[in-house]
Scaffold this active site. Structure first.
Site, PDB file in Angstrom:
ATOM      1  N   SER A 190       0.838  -1.206   0.000  1.00  0.00           N
ATOM      2  CA  SER A 190       0.000   0.000   0.000  1.00  0.00           C
ATOM      3  C   SER A 190       0.869   1.252   0.000  1.00  0.00           C
ATOM      4  CB  SER A 190      -0.958  -0.040   1.192  1.00  0.00           C
ATOM      5  OG  SER A 190      -1.953   0.938   1.090  1.00  0.00           O
ATOM      6  N   SER A 293       3.896  -0.929 -13.961  1.00  0.00           N
ATOM      7  CA  SER A 293       4.474  -1.997 -14.782  1.00  0.00           C
ATOM      8  C   SER A 293       4.816  -1.501 -16.180  1.00  0.00           C
ATOM      9  CB  SER A 293       3.508  -3.183 -14.863  1.00  0.00           C
ATOM     10  OG  SER A 293       2.444  -2.967 -15.767  1.00  0.00           O
TER      11      SER A 293
END
Length: 363
Positions: A190, A293
């Site tokens: 997180s 990503s």
């Protein structure tokens, strides 16, 4: 047991060889350079367990050291970070909160930083750490992303105190224990995952890699201007192949980073964060992990592994110890500076779907 074996025969004969070749001065310089990698603030000596009053950016900070069970040779380093509502010691010693201290039994030096908002208390969970940031930061647990206000503009180019603290902490621990300079890894869940993204973006020369788990990217428009939460979700969903700017890192994002390995983890369709009334849903980690990503996998010198699971917004819950060890062994198999083309991805534990490159299962 996972362990690195330091070759001894060559190291033992090296001084004689260097002297014979008239290169003793070079060896001395190399030794001095190696020693300069590790340094502490004046009069500070690291120890196993809780370390407090570590001065960094004008504030006393704390961290927990869990040395490797087998201390022979230079140990790879793992720096795990909690998110908003979990305590550092929970993440170290409890299941299902991470259980990261167990990696010391596999030969890793585990160094867990304590959030500044916790006032050096490794047992503080949510409390004052749960809420919006201040001084130009978006969120309170870590200094991990710039705010949308003018105050946040400073952090477009300044890495911030936590990036500097993480590096300084590891360098200090290295004065007492032998650490593998090419195998320094940082990760977190997180807000800790967001902090991992920031550390890797601003400090790629130091880290060998990292594992952001459900981290934010704080996606922005190409000009760096911010969007609402819903606008950002739609922005990524409409063009999921794009390289997105974000408030998590420098603006503009670096065109290239130093060689690293990065494992980005997404917890599946329930990987979201609800800020409670009146705000409600305030983060969705599908678009944020996609954006991360896309950027990391586009870097020619970075190996990026995209991992999906179904545990939601928390530290990986299925086969936790096995996944932790697999992730660290995966990163440690690719020491800093290695050729990306030589990397071989092994099968993760049951419950995880991992592939080289960007996420292709999000949209």
């Amino acid at each position: 047991m996972f362990r690195f074996v330091k070759p001894r025969s060559f190291a033992t004969g090296l001084p004689c060889i260097m002297t014979a070749l008239g290169l003793a001065g070079v060896a001395t310089s190399a030794s001095a350079a190696a020693q300069s990698e590790w340094k502490c603030p004046e009069n500070f000596e690291p120890k196993a367990g809780l370390n407090v009053d570590f001065p960094s950016d004008g504030v006393d900070r704390a961290f927990v050291v869990v040395p490797p069970t087998d201390a022979s040779g230079a140990a790879p380093v793992w720096v795990p970070m909690v998110g908003t509502v979990e305590a550092t010691n929970w993440n170290l010693y409890r299941l299902p909160n991470g259980h990261n201290a167990a990696l010391a039994d596999a030969g890793y030096m585990v160094i867990a930083p304590v959030r500044e908002c916790a006032d050096q208390d490794p047992d503080l969970a949510a409390g004052r750490c749960n809420g919006p940031g201040h001084d130009g930061w978006n969120w309170n647990p870590w200094h991990e992303g710039r705010a949308t206000t003018a105050q946040g503009d400073r952090w477009k180019t300044d890495a911030g105190p936590d990036v500097r603290f993480l590096e300084a902490m590891v360098r200090c621990v290295g004065t007492k224990w032998k650490l593998d300079r090419k195998r320094l890894y940082v990760g977190g869940i997180s807000s800790g995952g967001t902090m991992t993204n920031r550390a890797l973006l601003f400090d790629s020369s130091f880290w060998g890699g990292g594992m952001p788990i459900s981290g934010e990217w704080y996606t922005t428009r190409d000009d760096g201007s911010s969007m609402s939460f819903q606008q950002a979700r739609e922005f990524v969903a409409d063009d999921p192949d794009k390289i997105f700017q974000g408030r998590v890192g420098p603006y503009p994002l670096p065109k290239k980073l130093d060689p690293m390995i990065v494992i980005t983890v997404w917890g599946g369709k329930n990987d979201k964060w609800d800020c409670g009334p009146p705000i409600g849903l305030c983060s969705d980690y599908r678009p944020t992990t996609q954006a991360a990503s896309n950027y990391f996998s586009a870097q020619s010198k970075i190996v990026h592994v995209a991992c999906s699971a179904d545990h939601g917004h928390m530290w990986p819950q299925v086969n936790t110890d096995a996944f932790n060890l697999w992730a660290l062994e995966t990163m440690a198999s690719h020491p800093k500076g290695s050729n990306p083309s030589s990397f071989k991805l092994t099968k993760p534990p049951q419950g995880y779907r991992c592939k080289l490159g960007r996420f292709t299962d999000h949209y």
